[in-house]
Design an enzyme around this catalytic site. Structure first.
Site, PDB file in Angstrom:
ATOM      1  N   LYS A 112       0.231 -20.859   4.907  1.00 38.02           N
ATOM      2  CA  LYS A 112       0.880 -19.753   4.205  1.00 38.02           C
ATOM      3  C   LYS A 112       1.391 -18.762   5.245  1.00 38.02           C
ATOM      4  O   LYS A 112       0.824 -17.690   5.444  1.00 38.02           O
ATOM      5  CB  LYS A 112      -0.099 -19.101   3.239  1.00 38.02           C
ATOM      6  CG  LYS A 112      -0.591 -20.073   2.156  1.00 38.02           C
ATOM      7  CD  LYS A 112      -1.765 -19.514   1.385  1.00 38.02           C
ATOM      8  CE  LYS A 112      -2.249 -20.507   0.335  1.00 38.02           C
ATOM      9  NZ  LYS A 112      -3.461 -20.024  -0.358  1.00 38.02           N
ATOM     10  N   GLY A 140      -2.036 -21.382  -3.580  1.00 38.13           N
ATOM     11  CA  GLY A 140      -2.754 -20.789  -4.693  1.00 38.13           C
ATOM     12  C   GLY A 140      -3.902 -19.921  -4.222  1.00 38.13           C
ATOM     13  O   GLY A 140      -4.128 -19.760  -3.018  1.00 38.13           O
ATOM     14  N   LYS A 195       2.059 -12.581   0.589  1.00 39.82           N
ATOM     15  CA  LYS A 195       0.790 -12.010   0.115  1.00 39.82           C
ATOM     16  C   LYS A 195      -0.122 -11.633   1.271  1.00 39.82           C
ATOM     17  O   LYS A 195      -0.933 -10.701   1.154  1.00 39.82           O
ATOM     18  CB  LYS A 195       0.117 -12.974  -0.863  1.00 39.82           C
ATOM     19  CG  LYS A 195      -0.221 -14.354  -0.304  1.00 39.82           C
ATOM     20  CD  LYS A 195      -1.599 -14.451   0.300  1.00 39.82           C
ATOM     21  CE  LYS A 195      -1.851 -15.807   0.941  1.00 39.82           C
ATOM     22  NZ  LYS A 195      -3.221 -15.907   1.506  1.00 39.82           N
ATOM     23  N   SER A 258     -11.424 -12.476   2.767  1.00 44.56           N
ATOM     24  CA  SER A 258     -10.009 -12.534   3.130  1.00 44.56           C
ATOM     25  C   SER A 258      -9.800 -12.059   4.563  1.00 44.56           C
ATOM     26  O   SER A 258     -10.136 -10.922   4.913  1.00 44.56           O
ATOM     27  CB  SER A 258      -9.190 -11.672   2.167  1.00 44.56           C
ATOM     28  OG  SER A 258      -7.895 -11.436   2.671  1.00 44.56           O
ATOM     29  N   VAL A 283      -7.077 -17.615  12.110  1.00 38.59           N
ATOM     30  CA  VAL A 283      -5.813 -16.885  12.164  1.00 38.59           C
ATOM     31  C   VAL A 283      -5.599 -16.090  10.887  1.00 38.59           C
ATOM     32  O   VAL A 283      -5.837 -16.580   9.786  1.00 38.59           O
ATOM     33  CB  VAL A 283      -4.637 -17.864  12.369  1.00 38.59           C
ATOM     34  CG1 VAL A 283      -3.301 -17.145  12.274  1.00 38.59           C
ATOM     35  CG2 VAL A 283      -4.778 -18.562  13.717  1.00 38.59           C
TER      36      VAL A 283
END
Length: 341
Positions: A112, A140, A195, A258, A283
């Protein structure tokens, strides 16, 4: 005929938390080989059914998953390739893969992020380095540790060919991991990259002690910025309220696991970005994506206040306090068609 009916062999390239989790899922469905750089990690997976470095000692992997450090073995035996390497190493691994991979083998990205320097999405890099190989992304709200521990979750497999996407989705699907399909590769990839930047913004807010209302405001307006840029680049507006967009945005902004939220919190604590990156085991793609997103915003003539403030903190010496003051100073306009925060 028997050879044609055999289960396709999935090869996952990369030894991080999400790559390992997906490899373990695939191994429960059929033959799966995971390529990792570290002999220690390969031995851990093969002998202990664990990836202790990235998933800890409590997560037990499928006992049918096999790991190797032999890249040629992985490339030569793949019927489906799953790319779990970070964006900065994506092209290099693909280039090496091109020397060994059979024609037409599908390539599914787990990444992502965007490539710095070229601003390319991962599927675009696949198309450039491996022309003729179908490319897509699995995206997702997927915190790797939770999926690996068996909590219910879902993702969307984005590929232009929906017949192929439907066939491949079964390789990733389990009773507790739902996999939907879409043909909107652009939207899914852009949502995944965007995001991460917005999660850094929310992490900054956590460090400032902002209220829940403020946090909801930032997430809602982030979704609007994400949608504006994603649609301008060719994505479908239907993608962004879905799993790859809103779903992933929520979990990346709010989960204590996160990485990008963590970066925002550490920036708010006054730590330099280089020090934050050096201290992390994996990362945080939002750090690299922030400047790329602003290049896209300028290219398409879009105002993206949240992304702008994150980029200012990471790359231009602004502080977290200045970033939030800058957002609050924005004059609100039309909720959908306005250009401000």
């Amino acid at each position: 005929m028997a050879a044609q009916m055999r289960e396709p062999k999935v090869v996952v390239l990369g030894g991080g938390s999400w790559g390992t989790t997906v490899a373990s899922i695939c191994a429960r469905r059929g033959p799966t080989l995971q390529w990792v750089r570290s002999r220690e990690t390969a031995d851990d997976i093969n002998e202990n059914h664990r990836n202790s470095r990235y998933l800890g000692n409590d997560v037990v992997l499928s006992d049918t998953l096999r790991a190797t450090t032999d890249f040629c073995e992985a490339a030569n035996t793949a019927d489906v390739v799953v790319m779990g390497v970070p964006s900065h190493g994506f092209r290099g691994v693909l280039t090496e893969l091109a020397r060994e991979l059979r024609p037409w083998v599908p390539v599914v990205s787990l990444v992502k992020g965007l490539e710095q320097g070229t601003n390319m999405r991962m599927s675009q890099i696949v198309e450039e380095v491996l022309p003729g190989h179908p490319a897509g992304i699995l995206a997702g709200p997927n915190i790797a540790r939770e999926v690996a521990e068996g909590y219910a979750a879902a993702a969307v497999l984005a590929m232009p060919d929906q017949h192929l996407a439907t066939r491949l989705s079964g390789l990733f699907r389990t009773r507790r991991f739902r996999v939907y399909t879409t043909d909107d590769v652009v939207g899914a990839e852009m949502a995944g990259a965007l995001k991460n930047v917005f999660a850094i913004a929310v992490g900054m807010g956590y460090s400032l002690g902002i209220g829940e209302n403020t946090r909801a405001l930032v997430i809602a307006r982030a979704l609007r910025e994400m949608t504006k840029l994603g649609v301008a680049m060719g994505g479908s507006p239907d993608t962004f309220p879905g799993l790859a967009g809103l779903g992933d945005l929520i979990v990346t902004c709010t989960s204590q696991r996160s990485r990008n939220r963590h970066v925002g919190e550490q920036l708010g604590a006054g730590k330099p970005i280089d020090e934050i990156i050096a201290s992390m085991n994996q990362v945080a793609e939002g750090v690299k994506a922030a400047s790329v997103i602003m290049e896209f915003a300028n290219e398409f003539g879009l105002t993206m206040p949240i992304a702008r403030e994150v980029d200012a903190v990471i790359n231009h010496g602004s502080t977290v306090e200045q970033a939030y003051r800058g957002l609050i100073a924005e004059v609100p306009g039309h909720e959908v068609h306005g250009s401000g925060f």
